[in-house]
Design a protein around this motif. Structure first.
Motif, PDB file in Angstrom:
ATOM      1  N   UNK A  52      -7.601  -2.765  10.091  1.00 43.03           N
ATOM      2  CA  UNK A  52      -6.434  -3.042  10.781  1.00 43.03           C
ATOM      3  C   UNK A  52      -6.652  -4.357  10.650  1.00 43.03           C
ATOM      4  N   UNK A  53      -7.363  -5.293  10.145  1.00 45.05           N
ATOM      5  CA  UNK A  53      -7.538  -6.859   9.710  1.00 45.05           C
ATOM      6  C   UNK A  53      -7.951  -6.577   8.160  1.00 45.05           C
ATOM      7  N   UNK A  54      -7.389  -7.577   7.283  1.00 48.87           N
ATOM      8  CA  UNK A  54      -7.544  -7.755   6.324  1.00 48.87           C
ATOM      9  C   UNK A  54      -6.533  -9.255   5.402  1.00 48.87           C
ATOM     10  N   UNK A  55      -8.029  -9.585   5.518  1.00 49.10           N
ATOM     11  CA  UNK A  55      -7.680 -11.166   4.613  1.00 49.10           C
ATOM     12  C   UNK A  55      -6.662 -11.096   3.788  1.00 49.10           C
ATOM     13  N   UNK A  56      -6.884 -10.287   2.842  1.00 45.01           N
ATOM     14  CA  UNK A  56      -5.951 -10.420   1.880  1.00 45.01           C
ATOM     15  C   UNK A  56      -4.150  -9.590   1.804  1.00 45.01           C
ATOM     16  N   UNK A  57      -3.960  -8.767   2.081  1.00 46.64           N
ATOM     17  CA  UNK A  57      -3.044  -7.912   2.638  1.00 46.64           C
ATOM     18  C   UNK A  57      -2.848  -8.097   4.193  1.00 46.64           C
ATOM     19  N   UNK A  58      -2.978  -8.979   4.822  1.00 47.05           N
ATOM     20  CA  UNK A  58      -2.600  -9.342   6.540  1.00 47.05           C
ATOM     21  C   UNK A  58      -2.970  -7.936   7.126  1.00 47.05           C
ATOM     22  N   UNK A  59      -2.638  -8.129   8.831  1.00 47.63           N
ATOM     23  CA  UNK A  59      -3.109  -6.812   9.585  1.00 47.63           C
ATOM     24  C   UNK A  59      -1.787  -5.821   9.382  1.00 47.63           C
ATOM     25  N   UNK A  60      -2.981  -4.556   9.365  1.00 51.89           N
ATOM     26  CA  UNK A  60      -1.786  -3.100   9.924  1.00 51.89           C
ATOM     27  C   UNK A  60      -0.689  -3.156  10.620  1.00 51.89           C
ATOM     28  N   UNK A  61       0.285  -3.070  10.298  1.00 55.63           N
ATOM     29  CA  UNK A  61       1.383  -2.629  11.020  1.00 55.63           C
ATOM     30  C   UNK A  61       1.450  -1.708  11.304  1.00 55.63           C
ATOM     31  N   UNK A  62       0.868  -0.422  11.470  1.00 58.77           N
ATOM     32  CA  UNK A  62       0.671   0.517  12.760  1.00 58.77           C
ATOM     33  C   UNK A  62      -1.231   0.833  13.719  1.00 58.77           C
ATOM     34  N   UNK A  63      -0.324   0.695  15.154  1.00 62.94           N
ATOM     35  CA  UNK A  63      -1.899   0.424  15.226  1.00 62.94           C
ATOM     36  C   UNK A  63      -2.905   1.495  15.537  1.00 62.94           C
ATOM     37  N   UNK A  64      -4.107   0.444  14.760  1.00 61.65           N
ATOM     38  CA  UNK A  64      -5.259   1.748  14.704  1.00 61.65           C
ATOM     39  C   UNK A  64      -6.056   1.637  15.754  1.00 61.65           C
ATOM     40  N   UNK A  65      -6.415   2.771  16.471  1.00 62.93           N
ATOM     41  CA  UNK A  65      -7.921   3.330  17.173  1.00 62.93           C
ATOM     42  C   UNK A  65      -9.008   4.333  16.658  1.00 62.93           C
ATOM     43  N   UNK A  66      -9.655   4.707  17.609  1.00 58.40           N
ATOM     44  CA  UNK A  66     -11.051   5.088  16.418  1.00 58.40           C
ATOM     45  C   UNK A  66     -10.855   6.840  18.020  1.00 58.40           C
ATOM     46  N   UNK A  67     -11.128   7.718  17.544  1.00 65.98           N
ATOM     47  CA  UNK A  67     -11.717   8.542  19.533  1.00 65.98           C
ATOM     48  C   UNK A  67     -12.439   9.745  18.089  1.00 65.98           C
TER      49      UNK A  67
END
Length: 338
Positions: A49-64
């Motif tokens: 979801x979060x990346x210092x180098x490449x920024x936030x992921x462009x789609x929603x990230x969840x877990x199940x």
């Protein structure tokens, strides 16, 4: 046709590969079915979801449960240290992208094949007994359907090999020395700490320029065998988190000029190697090439020729994003070979 992909090892390259699939228009070709990573799924989701180098992921990230959910896609997250126990056959995996960096030999790679994967692509040069070592744009047409274990070489070879090939065909290459000026990596500590093999890598990545060993000369020998033994290679790590610079000093076979060399490289960047090789004469700093998907970008302002035949070149490359995109180029071409 969509191919079923598994990513083994979810570090910097594994994360960049997954992101590149979703950001680079590869979703119609690749379906990521599984990730194998020893960390827990909550951490996997967070680092996606979060990346210092490449920024936030462009789609929603969840877990199940044990699945990572990206928009409507479900990706099983495994925590298996033994590749012989991975369920690649059950998951009908067409290709494993081996991004763990934990091994480089054919015997270990074959465990993924024996677990049911049809093919495996290394995110590193690997040993010489792989079926092929591929730099996309240089020799990817050598890929065959019968190949089972292939290497996508390294970020440095992907940067340098197309340039050396162009120079060799135009001028001839006698010999050379390269210095890779590379951003810090996760095998370095933030403050001084123990390292199991290299005393220099015990030192803080934040405070020093640190020489480390490199196998780039072996990569050049493997991919350009007629130049075997003609290159010596150095490598230093610097306190930045991404984007590196290849510094090349090359003795050519005939006299040339800065203008002639730059014209050769500029024309290639606009022609046969467009999208893979870049060329610029703007006054850049390294951060300008963060998330640049090209294998390398020649900085024409830094080209020098001494005595007619001694050439100095500098070439920028995003050691994470460009390499992840080249892995996908190799994978896409290979999986469609018949």
């Amino acid at each position: 046709m969509s191919f079923r992909i598994a990513i083994n090892g979810y570090g910097r390259i594994g994360q960049s590969v997954l992101r590149a699939i979703y950001e680079g228009g590869w979703q119609s070709q690749f379906k990521v079915v599984a990730l194998n990573e020893l960390s827990d799924i909550a951490t996997v989701a967070y680092l996606t979801r979060y990346d210092t180098t490449h920024g936030r992921f462009p789609l929603p990230i969840t877990q199940d449960g044990d699945h990572l959910l990206i928009a409507n896609d479900r990706i099983q997250v495994l925590n298996e240290s033994d590749p012989a126990r991975l369920p690649w056959g059950e998951l009908e995996i067409d290709l494993v992208l081996e991004c763990s960096g934990a091994f480089s030999n054919r015997a270990m790679a074959m465990q993924h094949i024996q677990s049911g994967a049809k093919r495996l692509l290394f995110s590193q040069p690997a040993e010489a007994d792989v079926d092929a070592t591929i730099v996309y744009g240089y020799n990817h047409e050598q890929l065959k359907p019968a190949h089972k274990i292939v290497s996508a070489a390294s970020c440095t070879t992907n940067c340098i090999i197309p340039v050396l090939d162009l120079l060799d065909r135009a001028f001839g290459i006698e010999n050379g020395v390269t210095t890779t000026i590379h951003s810090a990596m996760n095998d370095q500590p933030v403050i001084d700490s123990y390292h199991r093999t290299d005393l220099r890598l015990t030192r803080s990545a934040l405070q020093s320029i640190i020489p480390v060993d490199t196998g780039l000369d072996r990569g050049i020998d493997r991919l350009l065998p007629h130049l075997a033994g003609r290159f010596q290679c150095l490598h230093v790590r610097v306190p930045t988190i991404n984007v590196s610079l290849m510094d090349m000093s090359i003795n050519l076979g005939r006299d040339t000029s800065v203008a002639e060399v730059n014209e050769l490289l500029r024309n290639a960047s606009e022609g046969a190697l467009q999208g893979l090789l870049g060329y610029t004469e703007e006054p850049h700093a390294s951060v300008d090439f963060n998330r640049d998907a090209r294998s390398g970008v020649v900085d024409g302002t830094q080209t020098r020729v001494s005595g007619g035949r001694l050439l100095k070149l500098m070439c920028w490359f995003d050691n994470e994003w460009a390499y992840a995109n080249r892995m996908l180029d190799v994978a896409g071409y290979w999986l469609q070979t018949r």
